[in-house]
Scaffold this motif. Structure first.
Motif, PDB file in Angstrom:
ATOM      1  N   MET A  15      15.045  -0.221  37.155  1.00 59.63           N
ATOM      2  CA  MET A  15      16.482  -0.365  36.902  1.00 59.63           C
ATOM      3  C   MET A  15      16.723  -1.194  35.639  1.00 59.63           C
ATOM      4  O   MET A  15      17.561  -0.837  34.810  1.00 59.63           O
ATOM      5  CB  MET A  15      17.174  -1.018  38.103  1.00 59.63           C
ATOM      6  N   ARG A  16      16.003  -2.285  35.500  1.00 56.67           N
ATOM      7  CA  ARG A  16      16.159  -3.142  34.317  1.00 56.67           C
ATOM      8  C   ARG A  16      15.776  -2.405  33.041  1.00 56.67           C
ATOM      9  O   ARG A  16      16.403  -2.565  32.003  1.00 56.67           O
ATOM     10  CB  ARG A  16      15.303  -4.402  34.453  1.00 56.67           C
ATOM     11  N   GLU A  17      14.738  -1.613  33.118  1.00 56.33           N
ATOM     12  CA  GLU A  17      14.243  -0.897  31.941  1.00 56.33           C
ATOM     13  C   GLU A  17      15.052   0.367  31.640  1.00 56.33           C
ATOM     14  O   GLU A  17      14.883   0.963  30.581  1.00 56.33           O
ATOM     15  CB  GLU A  17      12.768  -0.545  32.136  1.00 56.33           C
ATOM     16  N   GLY A  18      15.893   0.793  32.574  1.00 60.03           N
ATOM     17  CA  GLY A  18      16.684   2.005  32.375  1.00 60.03           C
ATOM     18  C   GLY A  18      15.825   3.244  32.270  1.00 60.03           C
ATOM     19  O   GLY A  18      16.186   4.217  31.607  1.00 60.03           O
ATOM     20  N   ASP A  19      14.681   3.216  32.944  1.00 54.83           N
ATOM     21  CA  ASP A  19      13.682   4.264  32.793  1.00 54.83           C
ATOM     22  C   ASP A  19      13.649   5.249  33.964  1.00 54.83           C
ATOM     23  O   ASP A  19      12.690   5.978  34.123  1.00 54.83           O
ATOM     24  CB  ASP A  19      12.306   3.600  32.632  1.00 54.83           C
ATOM     25  N   ALA A  20      14.685   5.236  34.808  1.00 52.02           N
ATOM     26  CA  ALA A  20      14.658   6.104  35.978  1.00 52.02           C
ATOM     27  C   ALA A  20      16.068   6.343  36.489  1.00 52.02           C
ATOM     28  O   ALA A  20      17.000   5.615  36.159  1.00 52.02           O
ATOM     29  CB  ALA A  20      13.811   5.463  37.082  1.00 52.02           C
ATOM     30  N   ILE A  21      16.171   7.361  37.313  1.00 54.20           N
ATOM     31  CA  ILE A  21      17.409   7.605  38.054  1.00 54.20           C
ATOM     32  C   ILE A  21      17.081   7.400  39.530  1.00 54.20           C
ATOM     33  O   ILE A  21      16.009   7.792  39.994  1.00 54.20           O
ATOM     34  CB  ILE A  21      17.964   9.025  37.800  1.00 54.20           C
ATOM     35  N   ILE A  22      17.996   6.757  40.240  1.00 60.77           N
ATOM     36  CA  ILE A  22      17.830   6.558  41.671  1.00 60.77           C
ATOM     37  C   ILE A  22      18.708   7.586  42.366  1.00 60.77           C
ATOM     38  O   ILE A  22      19.924   7.625  42.153  1.00 60.77           O
ATOM     39  CB  ILE A  22      18.242   5.143  42.108  1.00 60.77           C
ATOM     40  N   ILE A  23      18.084   8.419  43.179  1.00 60.51           N
ATOM     41  CA  ILE A  23      18.817   9.441  43.908  1.00 60.51           C
ATOM     42  C   ILE A  23      18.758   9.116  45.394  1.00 60.51           C
ATOM     43  O   ILE A  23      17.676   9.043  45.982  1.00 60.51           O
ATOM     44  CB  ILE A  23      18.255  10.844  43.633  1.00 60.51           C
ATOM     45  N   ASP A  24      19.927   8.913  45.975  1.00 65.57           N
ATOM     46  CA  ASP A  24      20.056   8.615  47.395  1.00 65.57           C
ATOM     47  C   ASP A  24      20.288   9.941  48.110  1.00 65.57           C
ATOM     48  O   ASP A  24      21.266  10.635  47.834  1.00 65.57           O
ATOM     49  CB  ASP A  24      21.247   7.670  47.605  1.00 65.57           C
ATOM     50  N   ILE A  25      19.373  10.305  49.010  1.00 61.57           N
ATOM     51  CA  ILE A  25      19.452  11.620  49.655  1.00 61.57           C
ATOM     52  C   ILE A  25      20.022  11.541  51.077  1.00 61.57           C
ATOM     53  O   ILE A  25      19.973  12.523  51.808  1.00 61.57           O
ATOM     54  CB  ILE A  25      18.088  12.340  49.632  1.00 61.57           C
ATOM     55  N   ARG A  26      20.580  10.390  51.441  1.00 65.98           N
ATOM     56  CA  ARG A  26      21.237  10.267  52.747  1.00 65.98           C
ATOM     57  C   ARG A  26      22.577  10.998  52.715  1.00 65.98           C
ATOM     58  O   ARG A  26      23.010  11.460  51.665  1.00 65.98           O
ATOM     59  CB  ARG A  26      21.445   8.790  53.089  1.00 65.98           C
TER      60      ARG A  26
END
Length: 101
Positions: A15-26
């Motif tokens: 998150m700090r590095e801005g190197d990913a997307i977090i996908i919540d599948i609930r």
């Protein structure tokens, strides 16, 4: 490509590095009750494995309630060439910041 379990600390680093997307599948109700800041809601029930948003990120972090569903989906996506990170233990194991209802 790959599938890897990650901890809260590792997710925070991404998150700090801005190197990913977090996908919540609930489902939407669970997401609205509490979720990780910046997470995108894409419920498992209607998940589109070809969604354009997936191609825009090198690292995709999947998050579910306890970790099992994100592993299941992660296996499918990794076979399609995505680099998948699954939050070990899901939201029940999350020890970082939250957006609450």
């Amino acid at each position: 490509m790959s599938l890897e379990l990650v901890s809260t600390g590792e997710v925070l680093k991404y998150m700090r590095e801005g190197d990913a997307i977090i996908i919540d599948i609930r489902d939407e109700a669970a997401f609205l009750k509490k979720h990780i800041p910046g997470a995108v809601l894409m419920p498992y029930a209607g998940f589109d494995e070809n969604a354009p948003i997936l191609k825009a990120y090198g690292n995709i972090i999947l998050c579910c309630e306890r970790g099992a569903t994100s592993l299941l989906l992660g296996r499918k996506l990794s076979k399609k060439g995505y680099k998948i990170l699954s939050l070990g233990g899901g939201m029940e194991a999350w020890r970082g910041p939250l957006i609450l209802e």
